[in-house]
Design a protein around this motif. Structure first.
Motif, PDB file in Angstrom:
ATOM      1  N   GLY A   1       0.815  -1.219   0.000  1.00  0.00           N
ATOM      2  CA  GLY A   1       0.000   0.000   0.000  1.00  0.00           C
ATOM      3  C   GLY A   1       0.844   1.263   0.000  1.00  0.00           C
ATOM      4  N   ALA A   2       0.215   2.355  -0.450  1.00  0.00           N
ATOM      5  CA  ALA A   2       0.901   3.657  -0.486  1.00  0.00           C
ATOM      6  C   ALA A   2       1.241   4.118   0.925  1.00  0.00           C
ATOM      7  CB  ALA A   2       0.029   4.685  -1.194  1.00  0.00           C
ATOM      8  N   GLN A   3       0.392   3.762   1.874  1.00  0.00           N
ATOM      9  CA  GLN A   3       0.636   4.184   3.258  1.00  0.00           C
ATOM     10  C   GLN A   3       1.973   3.635   3.757  1.00  0.00           C
ATOM     11  OE1 GLN A   3      -1.741   6.120   4.860  1.00  0.00           O
ATOM     12  NE2 GLN A   3      -0.259   6.408   6.489  1.00  0.00           N
TER      13      GLN A   3
ATOM     14  N   TYR B   1      -3.861  14.938   3.859  1.00  0.00           N
ATOM     15  CA  TYR B   1      -4.373  13.607   4.234  1.00  0.00           C
ATOM     16  C   TYR B   1      -4.042  13.333   5.708  1.00  0.00           C
ATOM     17  CZ  TYR B   1      -4.524   8.484   4.119  1.00  0.00           C
ATOM     18  OH  TYR B   1      -4.772   7.162   4.378  1.00  0.00           O
TER      19      TYR B   1
ATOM     20  N   TYR C   1      -0.844  11.708   7.468  1.00  0.00           N
ATOM     21  CA  TYR C   1       0.525  12.187   7.222  1.00  0.00           C
ATOM     22  C   TYR C   1       1.246  12.563   8.513  1.00  0.00           C
ATOM     23  CZ  TYR C   1       0.202  12.719   2.107  1.00  0.00           C
ATOM     24  OH  TYR C   1       0.110  12.512   0.754  1.00  0.00           O
TER      25      TYR C   1
ATOM     26  N   ASN D   1       0.799  15.841  -2.547  1.00  0.00           N
ATOM     27  CA  ASN D   1      -0.192  14.817  -2.892  1.00  0.00           C
ATOM     28  C   ASN D   1      -1.008  15.396  -4.046  1.00  0.00           C
ATOM     29  OD1 ASN D   1      -3.329  13.941  -1.291  1.00  0.00           O
ATOM     30  ND2 ASN D   1      -2.194  12.782  -2.815  1.00  0.00           N
TER      31      ASN D   1
ATOM     32  N   ASN E   1      -5.923  14.959  -1.662  1.00  0.00           N
ATOM     33  CA  ASN E   1      -6.943  14.607  -0.675  1.00  0.00           C
ATOM     34  C   ASN E   1      -6.721  15.545   0.510  1.00  0.00           C
ATOM     35  OD1 ASN E   1      -8.484  13.482   1.345  1.00  0.00           O
ATOM     36  ND2 ASN E   1      -7.385  11.546   1.433  1.00  0.00           N
TER      37      ASN E   1
ATOM     38  N   ASP F   1       2.877  11.905  -3.419  1.00  0.00           N
ATOM     39  CA  ASP F   1       1.875  10.851  -3.194  1.00  0.00           C
ATOM     40  C   ASP F   1       0.836  10.970  -4.314  1.00  0.00           C
ATOM     41  OD1 ASP F   1      -0.376   9.449  -2.390  1.00  0.00           O
ATOM     42  OD2 ASP F   1      -0.299  10.119  -0.311  1.00  0.00           O
TER      43      ASP F   1
ATOM     44  N   VAL G   1      -1.641   8.582  -5.231  1.00  0.00           N
ATOM     45  CA  VAL G   1      -2.589   7.444  -5.193  1.00  0.00           C
ATOM     46  C   VAL G   1      -3.839   7.685  -6.037  1.00  0.00           C
ATOM     47  CG1 VAL G   1      -2.007   6.304  -3.003  1.00  0.00           C
ATOM     48  CG2 VAL G   1      -3.568   8.202  -2.981  1.00  0.00           C
ATOM     49  N   TYR G   2      -4.124   8.949  -6.338  1.00  0.00           N
ATOM     50  CA  TYR G   2      -5.313   9.234  -7.163  1.00  0.00           C
ATOM     51  C   TYR G   2      -4.940   9.533  -8.625  1.00  0.00           C
ATOM     52  CZ  TYR G   2      -7.476   9.413  -2.598  1.00  0.00           C
ATOM     53  OH  TYR G   2      -7.915   9.065  -1.332  1.00  0.00           O
TER      54      TYR G   2
ATOM     55  N   SER H   1      -0.522   3.333  -5.607  1.00  0.00           N
ATOM     56  CA  SER H   1      -1.037   2.002  -5.283  1.00  0.00           C
ATOM     57  C   SER H   1      -2.196   1.658  -6.202  1.00  0.00           C
ATOM     58  CB  SER H   1      -1.502   1.966  -3.828  1.00  0.00           C
ATOM     59  OG  SER H   1      -2.744   2.611  -3.679  1.00  0.00           O
TER      60      SER H   1
ATOM     61  N   SER I   1      -5.000   0.720  -4.753  1.00  0.00           N
ATOM     62  CA  SER I   1      -6.154   0.816  -3.851  1.00  0.00           C
ATOM     63  C   SER I   1      -7.333   1.521  -4.497  1.00  0.00           C
ATOM     64  CB  SER I   1      -5.763   1.574  -2.583  1.00  0.00           C
ATOM     65  OG  SER I   1      -4.950   0.788  -1.763  1.00  0.00           O
ATOM     66  N   LYS I   2      -7.068   2.691  -5.079  1.00  0.00           N
ATOM     67  CA  LYS I   2      -8.165   3.508  -5.591  1.00  0.00           C
ATOM     68  C   LYS I   2      -8.473   3.170  -7.052  1.00  0.00           C
ATOM     69  CE  LYS I   2      -7.393   5.647  -1.683  1.00  0.00           C
ATOM     70  NZ  LYS I   2      -8.262   5.816  -0.548  1.00  0.00           N
TER      71      LYS I   2
ATOM     72  N   ARG J   1      -3.728  -4.336  -0.155  1.00  0.00           N
ATOM     73  CA  ARG J   1      -2.478  -3.678   0.252  1.00  0.00           C
ATOM     74  C   ARG J   1      -1.425  -3.882  -0.837  1.00  0.00           C
ATOM     75  NH1 ARG J   1      -4.125  -0.461   1.567  1.00  0.00           N
ATOM     76  NH2 ARG J   1      -2.550   0.425   2.893  1.00  0.00           N
TER      77      ARG J   1
HETATM   78  C1  LIG Z   1      -3.565  10.804  -0.101  1.00  0.00           C
HETATM   79  C2  LIG Z   1      -3.538   9.382   0.301  1.00  0.00           C
HETATM   80  N1  LIG Z   1      -2.353   8.757   0.391  1.00  0.00           N
HETATM   81  C3  LIG Z   1      -2.263   7.469   0.751  1.00  0.00           C
HETATM   82  C4  LIG Z   1      -3.397   6.738   1.043  1.00  0.00           C
HETATM   83  C5  LIG Z   1      -3.246   5.293   1.446  1.00  0.00           C
HETATM   84  O1  LIG Z   1      -3.437   4.489   0.321  1.00  0.00           O
HETATM   85  P1  LIG Z   1      -3.138   2.923   0.324  1.00  0.00           P
HETATM   86  O2  LIG Z   1      -4.437   2.217   0.464  1.00  0.00           O
HETATM   87  O3  LIG Z   1      -2.486   2.639  -0.974  1.00  0.00           O
HETATM   88  O4  LIG Z   1      -2.226   2.647   1.475  1.00  0.00           O
HETATM   89  C6  LIG Z   1      -4.655   7.343   0.971  1.00  0.00           C
HETATM   90  C7  LIG Z   1      -5.876   6.601   1.336  1.00  0.00           C
HETATM   91  O5  LIG Z   1      -6.953   7.107   1.440  1.00  0.00           O
HETATM   92  C8  LIG Z   1      -4.726   8.706   0.584  1.00  0.00           C
HETATM   93  O6  LIG Z   1      -5.899   9.343   0.475  1.00  0.00           O
END
Ligand SMILES: Cc1ncc(COP(=O)(O)O)c(C=O)c1O
Length: 391
Positions: A100-102, A126, A129, A172, A176, A204, A206-207, A234, A236-237, A245
């Motif tokens: 995952g990005a997290q 976000y 962070y 980011n 977000n 970051d 992710v979107y 990632s 994820s989205k 993950r």
């Molecule tokens: C800006 C941002 N970064 C990272 C993440 C985490 O993403 P991941 O599910 O890939 O860990 C999110 C999840 O909402 C997010 O909004």
């Protein structure tokens, strides 16, 4: 017994953002009809072909250790995907797979930051962070994303935040919670600034696959920054795979090697069948993601149209992502009060963004992980609620 000081730094202010979400979850548990628009977890099912690829992998015995940074075939597929945004070939050696990005963000911080270093973060940011950077021992220096600029970054604000302790700038995009997508000139100026002050730029993204009506601009596409830009993303989205993950960090090969060594201690490899599911996602045609992107755009439009003209609520169309940010400052309530009142009176849960940073005060984040009908109903309830405040 004593715990390490890291435990005092794990939850930033951001963790308070989830209060409304938790209250809504309790009410849903009791069987109440609450429209919960608090989180960024896609409501789409993970595409069946990806789920099948995971089962096939397990059945084929891919249930053992894997290289810390991920299997070569997956790294190549990520490199290919990222090179589309970067506009240059990305080598396998520049890619590290993470759960995952997290986790990618967290691990990246551990290899870039020393305790006492400063990290510049545009806010509202976000919510997790803060905990991530503070855990690394770093001090966060916030710079504003101003509502009057459509929450677009002013690089001069970043420059003002730089001190001799600054090591990293984290952005980011698409952002977000604001929905702003940074443009090429902004990223170019930011990379040049990082170059002048010898800083890392961590982006970051992710979107990245959820940008509306234009192309995503990745920080990696500013080629002058290739020695100091790290992009994190990632599936994820883009593929409704939050539970898998599956994410990555891409940066200079030396950075990737350092991350690899960290992961050797931290993870000792990630599940091969999860990697294989992600490989299937990356190798499949893009129509899954493009249809999800179109759905989020249409939903954002429903919210923006549904709230147009509602007293004390201002919304703008996001440029990407899974959220609409609503400005409720004219209501005279703070964002938490506003969101609690909405939940209480109309059973709609949205996230107050005051804890995302000072520029998020007086705003609430409306998540788009719900059908157009549900969002339209939420807007009717919000309008009714706003009417009671303004009257
Ligand atoms: C800006 C941002 N970064 C990272 C993440 C985490 O993403 P991941 O599910 O890939 O860990 C999110 C999840 O909402 C997010 O909004």
């Amino acid at each position: 017994v004593r715990y390490a000081t890291i435990t005092t730094r794990l939850d930033g202010d951001g963790s308070r953002a989830w209060h409304v979400h938790d209250l809504a979850a309790e009410r849903i548990e009791r069987g109440e009809d609450v429209i919960a628009l608090t989180i960024g977890d896609p409501d789409f099912v993970t595409p069946p072909a990806i789920v099948e690829a995971m089962f096939a992998s397990v059945r084929a015995g891919r249930t053992h250790y894997s290289p810390a940074r991920g299997h070569d075939a997956l790294l190549d597929a990520i490199a290919l995907r990222v090179s589309r945004h970067a506009g240059r070939p990305i080598a396998r050696e520049e890619v590290v797979f993470l759960p995952g990005a997290q986790a990618a963000l967290y691990a990246t911080c551990l290899v870039l930051l020393e305790p006492g270093d400063e990290v510049i973060v545009p806010e509202p940011a976000y919510a997790t962070y803060e905990g991530v950077f503070m855990t690394a021992g770093a001090t966060i220096v916030h710079v504003p994303l101003r509502p009057e600029r459509g929450f677009h970054l002013d690089v001069a604000d970043v420059e003002r935040g730089i001190t001799e302790r600054t090591r990293v700038v984290v952005i980011n995009t698409p952002q977000n919670p604001t929905g702003a997508a940074f443009d090429e000139p902004t990223l170019r100026a930011l990379v040049a600034l990082c170059e002048r002050h010898d800083l890392w730029l961590v982006s970051d993204e992710v979107y990245a696959e959820l940008v509306f009506g234009k192309r995503h601009v990745s920080a990696l596409s500013i080629h002058e920054g290739r020695e100091r830009v790290i992009a994190i993303s990632s599936l994820s989205k883009s593929h409704a795979m939050t539970g898998f993950r599956h994410g990555w960090a891409v940066g200079p090969a030396e950075f990737a090697d350092n991350l690899d060594r960290l992961l050797q201690s931290m993870l000792f490899g990630s599940p091969p069948f999860i990697q294989d599911a992600g490989l299937a996602a990356l190798q499949a045609a893009d129509d899954v993601t493009s249809s999800m992107c179109a759905a989020y755009e249409a939903r954002a439009r429903v919210v923006v149209d549904g709230l147009a003209g509602v007293p004390g609520v201002r919304v703008r169309m996001p440029e990407g992502g899974m959220f609409v940010l609503a400005d409720v400052r004219e209501s005279g309530l703070d964002d938490l009060e506003w969101a609690l009142g909405l939940l209480e009176q109309e059973a709609v849960a949205v996230l107050p963004t005051g804890t995302f940073g000072p520029s998020g005060r007086g705003h609430v984040r409306i998540g788009l992980a719900a059908s157009e009908d549900r969002l339209a109903e939420a807007c009717r309830r919000i309008a009714r609620y706003a009417g009671t405040i303004s009257s």
